[in-house]
Design a protein around this motif. Structure first.
Motif: not given
Lengths: 298, 538
Positions: B534, A115-120, A187-188, A127-128, B426-428, B420, A142-143, A139-140
């Motif tokens: 990356g 879940s985005s509520r728990i960031a790793l 991002r996180a 990084t991209f 993580n960001h769904e 990745f 987008k959802c 990117l984080a």
């Protein structure tokens, strides 16, 4: 022992937080809130390479019956020898991996997927390379159901928070390792997580960069501008752990278990020149150097 | 027909392929060794192989016919012509694999060899050749699939009133089709299937064995998905994939890099021996020149003028064929992206489906396509009388090349670092966001290579599909317009010069396409879409 807040872990694997003893200067919360993250009875197994295809070896426990609970505004560290499954445990807590047994609760609700509520935050800084720093942070978002403009505003704010506002249009390959890790952190944080999981985030940085980043991290993760409630840090570096953690969980054995909890009550910012710093360090080192209970039994 | 004869023909064809693959391996070791001994040979070898590899096998057909069938003649000439085509299908992969291996022998192992004063031959035997085994073995499956594809159509061919054939399963299959002998055809397809499965299994085992025994690095055994990327090199070696997907991905992108890296690398002394390489190179150039001059001289001046006059129409036909190639490539890309992603992200399904796909990919399309044609012709010709031929041509071309892009993309998805995937989870991120932001950029180099291989192989499918007389014994498959049809028709009517002229034009266009399109895309991929950059681990 009492002075440095040591205790053997009880059956639930967690000491209820005593708000008055931490002395970190962070605001206390009069209204009780649910624990940000709870891992109950977590176990993880794997299949070791079998001797033959017909008779595969039985599944082995990496860790077994691990209980973890974090409290609001708390940084919990997990330490242990190599191979005890600390990173795996961290991924089970974020549900990037499914544990063999047990469950994970985020703010009182069970979760079964990432879940985005728990960031790793990864050990190998991810990084991209085809995205700029700004795009990496965006990117984080987008959802989330927000406009492009809003997304850019949030991303820029996060970059400012980590001190990279000038580098927004640069690509990661144009930056140092420390800066890349800051992008990953921004991002996180952009996803407004309640819990941050950090898997040896400084291990690939040189000592000076890591020290500077550690200092920034602590103030950053509990900055009022973020939504973070607690952080779980996995690290081999005991200096780092004593410098950052409010509570340290010692994980040893095979299968690994949490055998001790150390509460670090020194005020922040901490310096290795302070005598208690070395007391904690000595204790943790001694604990990790002790043979595991299985070895003693043998 | 006697089943033993069908089995024997299958064995002869498979044996022929293996002899040629063996020849390619031996010559690959020799050429690779010459490359590391002689800088001048290497600087000529790399670009020549690059150019030759980008020209589809069938473009060589007219020259082969003139040089081998006409000049040598008889069964020996046909045998050499067939062998040359198959050798061309397998050699570049293996040569490049051997070259890359020889150039990347770890410096410390080389120094140990020097330390013990091993001679040149001992160094070759104990160091270079063992080091090349994993990489070559990973290419064998794809080489086998390529060779089987071509041999099944090249064991028998007609030029004018003459039909040339050599004993093998391809010849038998053609005969069964011509006489509508479907019972024996089914047996032939069964034996081909058995051969494909056995060879695929044996090669997979050999690839695993060679990686375990000769691999310098050992892939990590990590249960979690984060380990996929690290294991991909091992998987790639083991699974290989059909066609040129493995080696072609690395050829253009790495040959120059390896040469550049090597130039700044101390310690490799280049002693005498370079002149052998230069001699071989001159010999090779002379053979090509002889073939070309021979061909030019054999055609009267008036015919050359006629060919020049026909050139605009030929270029138009080539344009139509490029349109077909484009349609097939886009279809292959869409299917690869969806199916490849599905399989790469579902490991249990992938474990079952991927080996099956590999076997199917190794099964030569021309051997079973006539059955598909016979089964569907009545329906399709009645339903779409104006376009059924086009559909068959496109389907045949698609079946000939879809796997290249699919397996390249599949490998590319698995090469995406585990970190990745965790960030995406993580960001769904949803499916389309994942695709657009991460998966497609991360697999871009693989997609470019896959497209390149797909386009090359698509030509082979078109060459067969656009002019296939008596495909099921009673009907012919003929395209309305198409360059490959033109080549086929001219060969069938004995106009070798006409076919050769189109092939020459085609070769030039392919070369320009390779330089302008493939290379530019590959450069872009190398510059911007390097997924390994990356993950930072200082």
């Amino acid at each position: 022992m009492d002075r440095i807040g040591l205790r053997e872990v009880n059956a639930t694997g967690s000491t209820p937080r005593n708000e008055g003893t931490f002395g970190t200067g962070r605001p206390s919360h009069p209204v009780p809130r649910p624990a940000p993250l709870v891992g109950e009875g977590l176990s993880f197994t794997f299949s070791p390479p079998g001797r033959s295809r017909k008779a595969p070896a039985p599944r082995k426990f990496v860790f077994q019956d691990v209980n973890i609970q974090t409290h609001p505004d708390e940084l919990v560290a997990i330490v242990g020898p190599t191979g005890t499954g600390k990173s795996t445990l961290l991924r089970c807590l974020g549900r990037f991996l499914a544990p063999a047994t047990g469950r994970v609760l985020l703010q009182g609700k069970e979760i079964t997927r990432p879940s985005s509520r728990i960031a790793l935050i990864h050990q190998s800084i991810a990084t991209f390379p085809w995205m700029t720093a700004l795009e990496n942070v965006k990117l984080a978002l987008k959802c989330k159901d927000i406009s492009e403009g809003e997304s850019e505003t949030i991303a820029r704010r996060m970059l400012r928070l980590v001190g990279l506002q000038e580098m927004a249009q640069h690509y990661p390959k144009e930056m140092s390792g420390g800066m890349r890790q800051k992008i990953a952190i921004a991002r996180a944080l952009a996803a407004e997580p309640a819990v941050l999981l950090m898997d040896e985030p400084f291990v690939h940085l040189d000592e000076l960069t890591a020290a500077a980043l550690r200092r920034e991290i602590y103030s950053l993760v509990f900055n009022p501008a973020t939504t973070l409630q607690s952080v779980v840090l996995v690290s081999h570096n005991l200096h780092e752990v004593v410098e950052l953690a409010d509570r340290v969980l010692v994980m040893v054995g095979s299968p690994a278990r949490i055998v001790e909890e150390v509460r670090i009550t020194m005020p922040h910012p901490r310096s290795y020149r302070d005598p208690p710093f070395y007391e904690y360090l000595d204790h943790l080192t001694g604990r990790l150097e002790q043979p595991s209970p299985e070895v003693l039994k043998a | 027909m006697d089943l033993w004869l069908i089995a024997l023909a299958t064995l002869v064809t498979v044996g022929r392929i293996w002899l040629l693959i063996g020849l390619a391996v031996l010559s690959g070791w020799g050429l690779a060794y010459l490359c590391i001994r002689s800088r001048s040979f290497e600087s000529a070898f790399v670009p020549v192989v690059n150019v030759l590899e980008s020209i589809p096998v069938l473009a060589f057909l007219p020259i082969v016919l003139v040089v081998f069938v006409s000049r040598i003649g008889g069964p020996a000439g046909v045998e050499v012509a067939v062998d040359f085509l198959v050798f061309d299908a397998v050699a570049w992969n293996i040569w490049i694999g051997a070259y890359q291996s020889f150039k990347t022998v770890p410096e410390n192992l080389f120094e140990v060899g020097e330390n013990y004063r091993l001679g040149q031959l001992r160094m070759l035997w104990h160091l270079y050749i063992p080091h090349s085994v994993p990489r070559i073995s990973s290419n064998l499956l794809s080489s086998f699939a390529d060779a089987f594809f071509y041999i099944s159509v090249s064991e028998v061919f007609a030029v004018g009133i003459h039909t040339y054939s050599t004993f093998g399963i391809g010849t038998l299959v053609t005969g069964f089709l011509a006489t509508s002998n479907y019972g024996d055809l089914a047996w032939a397809l069964f034996f081909i299937g058995v051969a494909v499965v056995l060879v695929s299994l044996a090669l997979t085992e050999f690839a695993q064995y060679s990686v375990a025994k000769y691999g310098v690095d050992t892939p990590e055994e990590i249960a979690r998905r984060a380990g996929w990327g690290r294991r991909v090199e091992g998987w790639r070696r083991v699974l290989g994939g059909p066609g040129r997907l493995v080696s072609s991905r690395v050829t253009r992108s790495q040959l120059a890099a390896i040469a550049a890296e090597e130039s700044g690398r101390p310690g490799r002394r280049r002693r005498a021996g370079g002149w052998i390489g230069i001699g071989l190179l001159l010999l090779f150039g002379a053979a090509i020149l002889y073939g070309s001059v021979d061909l030019v001289r054999s055609v009267p001046g008036a015919e050359w003028r006629a060919l020049f006059a026909e050139t605009p129409f030929l270029l138009y036909s080539m344009g139509v064929d490029y349109l077909r190639v484009g349609i097939v490539t886009v279809a292959a890309l869409l299917l690869s992206i969806t199916l490849g992603y599905f399989l790469a992200t579902r490991r249990p399904t992938s474990r079952v489906v991927t080996p099956v796909l590999q076997v199917v990919a190794s099964y030569p399309v021309p051997t079973y396509f006539p059955l598909v044609f016979a089964a569907t012709f009545s329906f399709l010709s009645a339903a779409i009388p104006w376009g059924y031929a086009e559909i068959y041509i496109l389907v045949l071309a698609f079946l000939s090349c879809f796997y290249y892009l699919f397996f390249d993309f599949w490998i590319g998805v698995q090469a995406i670092p585990g970190e990745f995937w965790e960030v995406m989870d993580n960001h769904e991120l949803g499916y389309f966001t994942r695709m657009r932001r991460v998966i497609l950029p991360a697999t871009f180099p693989y997609i470019v290579t896959g497209i390149s291989s797909t386009v090359n192989s698509c030509w082979a499918g078109l060459e067969i599909g656009e002019f296939w007389p008596n495909i099921d014994g009673t009907h012919s498959l003929v395209a309305g317009v198409g360059m490959m049809k033109y080549i086929g028709v001219n060969l069938a009517s004995g106009n070798v010069a006409g076919a050769a002229w189109v092939s020459l034009l085609f070769g030039i266009v392919v070369l320009v396409y390779g330089l302008l399109f493939t290379r530019n895309l590959m450069d872009l991929a190398r510059r911007k879409y390097v997924v390994e950059e990356g993950v930072y681990a200082a």
